[in-house]
Scaffold this active site. Sequence first.
Site, PDB file in Angstrom:
ATOM      1  N   CYS A  49       0.863  -1.183   0.000  1.00 20.19           N
ATOM      2  CA  CYS A  49       0.000   0.000   0.000  1.00 20.19           C
ATOM      3  C   CYS A  49       0.898   1.230   0.000  1.00 20.19           C
ATOM      4  O   CYS A  49       2.098   1.136   0.227  1.00 20.19           O
ATOM      5  CB  CYS A  49      -0.858   0.040   1.248  1.00 20.19           C
ATOM      6  SG  CYS A  49      -1.846  -1.440   1.473  1.00 20.19           S
ATOM      7  N   ARG A  72       1.636   1.620  -5.938  1.00 16.08           N
ATOM      8  CA  ARG A  72       1.739   0.631  -4.867  1.00 16.08           C
ATOM      9  C   ARG A  72       0.421  -0.107  -4.618  1.00 16.08           C
ATOM     10  O   ARG A  72       0.362  -1.032  -3.822  1.00 16.08           O
ATOM     11  CB  ARG A  72       2.189   1.312  -3.569  1.00 16.08           C
ATOM     12  CG  ARG A  72       3.502   2.053  -3.710  1.00 16.08           C
ATOM     13  CD  ARG A  72       3.892   2.713  -2.410  1.00 16.08           C
ATOM     14  NE  ARG A  72       4.159   1.728  -1.389  1.00 16.08           N
ATOM     15  CZ  ARG A  72       5.313   1.109  -1.226  1.00 16.08           C
ATOM     16  NH1 ARG A  72       6.328   1.386  -2.017  1.00 16.08           N
ATOM     17  NH2 ARG A  72       5.470   0.224  -0.274  1.00 16.08           N
ATOM     18  N   TRP A 111      -3.515  -1.760  -1.586  1.00 17.75           N
ATOM     19  CA  TRP A 111      -3.448  -2.983  -2.367  1.00 17.75           C
ATOM     20  C   TRP A 111      -3.851  -4.088  -1.395  1.00 17.75           C
ATOM     21  O   TRP A 111      -3.134  -4.409  -0.459  1.00 17.75           O
ATOM     22  CB  TRP A 111      -2.044  -3.214  -2.905  1.00 17.75           C
ATOM     23  CG  TRP A 111      -2.008  -4.347  -3.878  1.00 17.75           C
ATOM     24  CD1 TRP A 111      -2.399  -4.322  -5.184  1.00 17.75           C
ATOM     25  CD2 TRP A 111      -1.589  -5.684  -3.613  1.00 17.75           C
ATOM     26  NE1 TRP A 111      -2.252  -5.566  -5.744  1.00 17.75           N
ATOM     27  CE2 TRP A 111      -1.759  -6.417  -4.814  1.00 17.75           C
ATOM     28  CE3 TRP A 111      -1.092  -6.339  -2.488  1.00 17.75           C
ATOM     29  CZ2 TRP A 111      -1.448  -7.761  -4.913  1.00 17.75           C
ATOM     30  CZ3 TRP A 111      -0.789  -7.684  -2.588  1.00 17.75           C
ATOM     31  CH2 TRP A 111      -0.954  -8.378  -3.798  1.00 17.75           C
ATOM     32  N   ASN A 116       0.619  -0.099   6.062  1.00 18.88           N
ATOM     33  CA  ASN A 116       1.141  -0.845   4.913  1.00 18.88           C
ATOM     34  C   ASN A 116       1.916  -2.027   5.471  1.00 18.88           C
ATOM     35  O   ASN A 116       2.875  -1.830   6.223  1.00 18.88           O
ATOM     36  CB  ASN A 116       2.064   0.061   4.083  1.00 18.88           C
ATOM     37  CG  ASN A 116       2.884  -0.732   3.075  1.00 18.88           C
ATOM     38  OD1 ASN A 116       2.451  -1.766   2.582  1.00 18.88           O
ATOM     39  ND2 ASN A 116       4.075  -0.243   2.775  1.00 18.88           N
ATOM     40  N   GLY A 117       1.495  -3.235   5.156  1.00 18.32           N
ATOM     41  CA  GLY A 117       2.181  -4.421   5.670  1.00 18.32           C
ATOM     42  C   GLY A 117       1.176  -5.501   5.985  1.00 18.32           C
ATOM     43  O   GLY A 117       0.030  -5.453   5.531  1.00 18.32           O
ATOM     44  N   GLU A 149       9.566 -19.374 -20.541  1.00 23.06           N
ATOM     45  CA  GLU A 149       9.280 -18.057 -19.964  1.00 23.06           C
ATOM     46  C   GLU A 149      10.238 -17.001 -20.524  1.00 23.06           C
ATOM     47  O   GLU A 149       9.832 -15.876 -20.826  1.00 23.06           O
ATOM     48  CB  GLU A 149       9.364 -18.151 -18.425  1.00 23.06           C
ATOM     49  CG  GLU A 149       9.166 -16.854 -17.657  1.00 23.06           C
ATOM     50  CD  GLU A 149       7.844 -16.147 -17.934  1.00 23.06           C
ATOM     51  OE1 GLU A 149       6.961 -16.708 -18.576  1.00 23.06           O
ATOM     52  OE2 GLU A 149       7.721 -14.974 -17.518  1.00 23.06           O
ATOM     53  N   LYS A 205       9.021 -13.677 -22.601  1.00 27.07           N
ATOM     54  CA  LYS A 205       9.382 -12.305 -22.196  1.00 27.07           C
ATOM     55  C   LYS A 205       9.950 -11.536 -23.373  1.00 27.07           C
ATOM     56  O   LYS A 205       9.615 -10.381 -23.600  1.00 27.07           O
ATOM     57  CB  LYS A 205      10.433 -12.311 -21.078  1.00 27.07           C
ATOM     58  CG  LYS A 205      10.046 -12.512 -19.652  1.00 27.07           C
ATOM     59  CD  LYS A 205       8.975 -11.672 -19.070  1.00 27.07           C
ATOM     60  CE  LYS A 205       7.601 -12.073 -19.507  1.00 27.07           C
ATOM     61  NZ  LYS A 205       6.785 -12.839 -18.583  1.00 27.07           N
ATOM     62  N   GLU A 250       7.142 -10.822 -26.202  1.00 31.81           N
ATOM     63  CA  GLU A 250       6.024  -9.913 -25.907  1.00 31.81           C
ATOM     64  C   GLU A 250       6.452  -8.454 -25.749  1.00 31.81           C
ATOM     65  O   GLU A 250       5.645  -7.574 -25.993  1.00 31.81           O
ATOM     66  CB  GLU A 250       5.207 -10.392 -24.705  1.00 31.81           C
ATOM     67  CG  GLU A 250       5.846 -10.183 -23.351  1.00 31.81           C
ATOM     68  CD  GLU A 250       4.931 -10.613 -22.210  1.00 31.81           C
ATOM     69  OE1 GLU A 250       3.737 -10.338 -22.233  1.00 31.81           O
ATOM     70  OE2 GLU A 250       5.464 -11.228 -21.262  1.00 31.81           O
ATOM     71  N   HIS A 263      14.952 -32.481 -33.353  1.00 30.71           N
ATOM     72  CA  HIS A 263      13.761 -32.979 -34.071  1.00 30.71           C
ATOM     73  C   HIS A 263      13.135 -31.893 -34.945  1.00 30.71           C
ATOM     74  O   HIS A 263      11.982 -32.013 -35.338  1.00 30.71           O
ATOM     75  CB  HIS A 263      12.745 -33.526 -33.069  1.00 30.71           C
ATOM     76  CG  HIS A 263      13.263 -34.681 -32.285  1.00 30.71           C
ATOM     77  ND1 HIS A 263      13.448 -35.940 -32.824  1.00 30.71           N
ATOM     78  CD2 HIS A 263      13.708 -34.770 -30.998  1.00 30.71           C
ATOM     79  CE1 HIS A 263      13.950 -36.751 -31.907  1.00 30.71           C
ATOM     80  NE2 HIS A 263      14.121 -36.057 -30.795  1.00 30.71           N
ATOM     81  N   LYS A 298      -2.915  -6.051 -19.412  1.00 31.75           N
ATOM     82  CA  LYS A 298      -2.406  -6.674 -18.185  1.00 31.75           C
ATOM     83  C   LYS A 298      -3.282  -7.837 -17.744  1.00 31.75           C
ATOM     84  O   LYS A 298      -2.788  -8.863 -17.330  1.00 31.75           O
ATOM     85  CB  LYS A 298      -2.304  -5.622 -17.074  1.00 31.75           C
ATOM     86  CG  LYS A 298      -1.670  -6.134 -15.795  1.00 31.75           C
ATOM     87  CD  LYS A 298      -0.209  -6.490 -15.996  1.00 31.75           C
ATOM     88  CE  LYS A 298       0.383  -7.239 -14.819  1.00 31.75           C
ATOM     89  NZ  LYS A 298       1.557  -8.028 -15.219  1.00 31.75           N
TER      90      LYS A 298
HETATM   91  O1  M6R Z   1      -3.214 -12.608 -14.721  1.00 27.52           O
HETATM   92  P1  M6R Z   1      -2.806 -13.952 -15.236  1.00 27.52           P
HETATM   93  O2  M6R Z   1      -1.649 -14.524 -14.542  1.00 27.52           O
HETATM   94  O3  M6R Z   1      -3.962 -14.934 -15.282  1.00 27.52           O
HETATM   95  O4  M6R Z   1      -2.388 -13.690 -16.731  1.00 27.52           O
HETATM   96  C1  M6R Z   1      -2.026 -14.729 -17.590  1.00 27.52           C
HETATM   97  C2  M6R Z   1      -1.362 -14.197 -18.829  1.00 27.52           C
HETATM   98  O5  M6R Z   1      -2.229 -13.342 -19.511  1.00 27.52           O
HETATM   99  C3  M6R Z   1      -0.072 -13.446 -18.499  1.00 27.52           C
HETATM  100  O6  M6R Z   1       0.803 -14.228 -17.756  1.00 27.52           O
HETATM  101  C4  M6R Z   1       0.617 -12.994 -19.782  1.00 27.52           C
HETATM  102  O7  M6R Z   1       1.075 -14.098 -20.477  1.00 27.52           O
HETATM  103  C5  M6R Z   1       1.755 -12.020 -19.468  1.00 27.52           C
HETATM  104  N1  M6R Z   1       1.672 -10.877 -20.326  1.00 27.52           N
HETATM  105  C6  M6R Z   1       3.096 -12.620 -19.645  1.00 27.52           C
HETATM  106  O8  M6R Z   1       4.111 -11.736 -19.343  1.00 27.52           O
END
Ligand code: M6R
Length: 612
Positions: free
Chosen positions: A2, A27, A73, A99-100, A485, A489, A492, A508, A607
Amino acid sequence: MCGIVAYIGPREAYPVLMKGLHRLEYRGYDSAGICLLNGDIRVFKCKGKVSDLEAFVAGENISGNIGMAHTRWATHGEPNTINAHPHFSQNKTIALIHNGIIENYSVLRSELKNRGYTFTSETDTEVLVHLIEDIMTNEQVSVEEAVRIALNQVIGAYAIVILAKEFPNKIIAARKGSPMVIGIGKDEFFVASDATPLIEYTDNVVYLNDEEIAIIERDKELKIKTIRNQDQTPYIEKLVMSLNEIEKGGFDHFMLKEIYEQPRSIFDSMRGRLHLDQGTVTLGGISDYVQKILKAKRIIITACGTSWHAGLVGEYLIEDLARIPVEVEYSSEFRYRNPVLSEDDVVIAISQSGETADTLAAIDLAKSKGATVLGICNVVGSSIARATNAGVYTHAGPEIGVASTKAFTAQVAVLTLLGLLLAQKKGTLPASKFQKILVELDSIPSKVERILKLNEKIRDIATIYKDVKNSLYLGRGYNFPVALEGALKLKEISYIHAEGYPAAEMKHGPIALIDEFMPVVFIATRRGIYDKVITNIEEVKARKGKIIAIVTEGDESVKKLADHCIEIPDTEEMLIPLLATVPLQLLSYHIAVMRNCNVDQPRNLAKSVTVE
Ligand code: M6R
């Protein structure tokens, strides 16, 4: 996580506090609230963002030279107006923001209830303000002494500010484990979670230390004492910061800030759950379901994107540690493919946002077939958190950058705890091995700190590869999800085509892509399937591919083959994803920045994906 801000001085407090809240909104923005002391003590609070609070107080009498404000938060209690801070004591003469996390809040809450206190919110915070009132009333002490006595009873983390109607010229602030800075101006003081709210007013600051209480009064020197009642001399520092720098806590992008927050977010996700001294793991949120999981025929993990990658690590962990069969399903596939499900299955849905539509639909399907559904979520009170039978929160704090970073490592930390908890209950691990993993897990935050120090080196590597068109990420065992992963990263945020593959699968098909223009990122740590990965590296080298390798500190074999090595600390094989992912996040980040991409808001993405 927070944001808190407070002011006392000759100015009108309201504009100072509101501006401060806007700066601290990164935050958390589940709710916002403000308290002004001007003869009376008035609190205004509402669900939503700081702008919602501004609309809410429009037309109210908001004058006063002393006040405090909070942006929340949610951790305990869903994000609504009642759970918003400030919280009042029972007689409404003391208000508090926090906050905590107060870990022993349920014990304190029961004791206070027995003494006649009524709780209006579901928060852990409210116990503190009632406790302070209780001590003031029963022990006839000043508010600062009551705060001191109360904090000696508290287990957990806190940055708190308290205003009391009886003391109209005084702010009490204290911290342990959560940040707090005090700005000292001419005849005025500021308190905040970081320096952003006070930067235009003063550059004299005191960073409060853990277990210190500040007694802040107009026209008086700042007084600091410890919760053990020892006076401290305030150490005044010069703030060296410009306004532009601090908008994202001093980072250029939220993504970078979030990468750097990982030592803390991993620690927070394990706090109160990993008990090194007792050699145990507890996960309060699912304690009623542990027997059900242990008896389950299988566990099905369902998630999307980065959370799915965390789920894959979870599969390896739970099967390895607790010997329970695990399957990992993309939520979007699972929901439409008529899977075989029964009451004997336990489904674990993983989501940072808790709002992902496909994962929600997968949960509904699993529930309709009678399966028990548990959640691992970062956002308290989110739809997935509410839709599941029970769950565990990752305490990563708000993740604002669209590319998920600290949420991934927090999810993996929680899944590791889950694997260990099940292993302990099932007796599938020798006690000595269990304790060894626990000790290693406890050291992960400090090892991530060490990896973050490699930032410059990783940026130099990014400079060389920023213009490539394609890339491959390869790993085996626990490092396969890390490869996936790492590739996600990069693609995207930098829009470079990147593919993650199990290293041995390269021969393969993908090996056909290798030439002198193809960078291949190997996760080639010493523990696990190491020699075989070296063979795969040789195969790439023979075809003139460029090799970037994540290796264990002190590695000699891969170094002889790779064009670039990034050395990470050694750890247990199953914990490597918590470390090896971090340099890959930094590599993607720097490449995206060098390509002038919008790192925090990549094109076409959101997001939380609340549509199919
Ligand atoms: O909020 P979520 O973890 O359910 O979201 C899942 C994906 O949309 C999310 O992880 C997405 O792949 C990210 N942009 C990856 O960095």
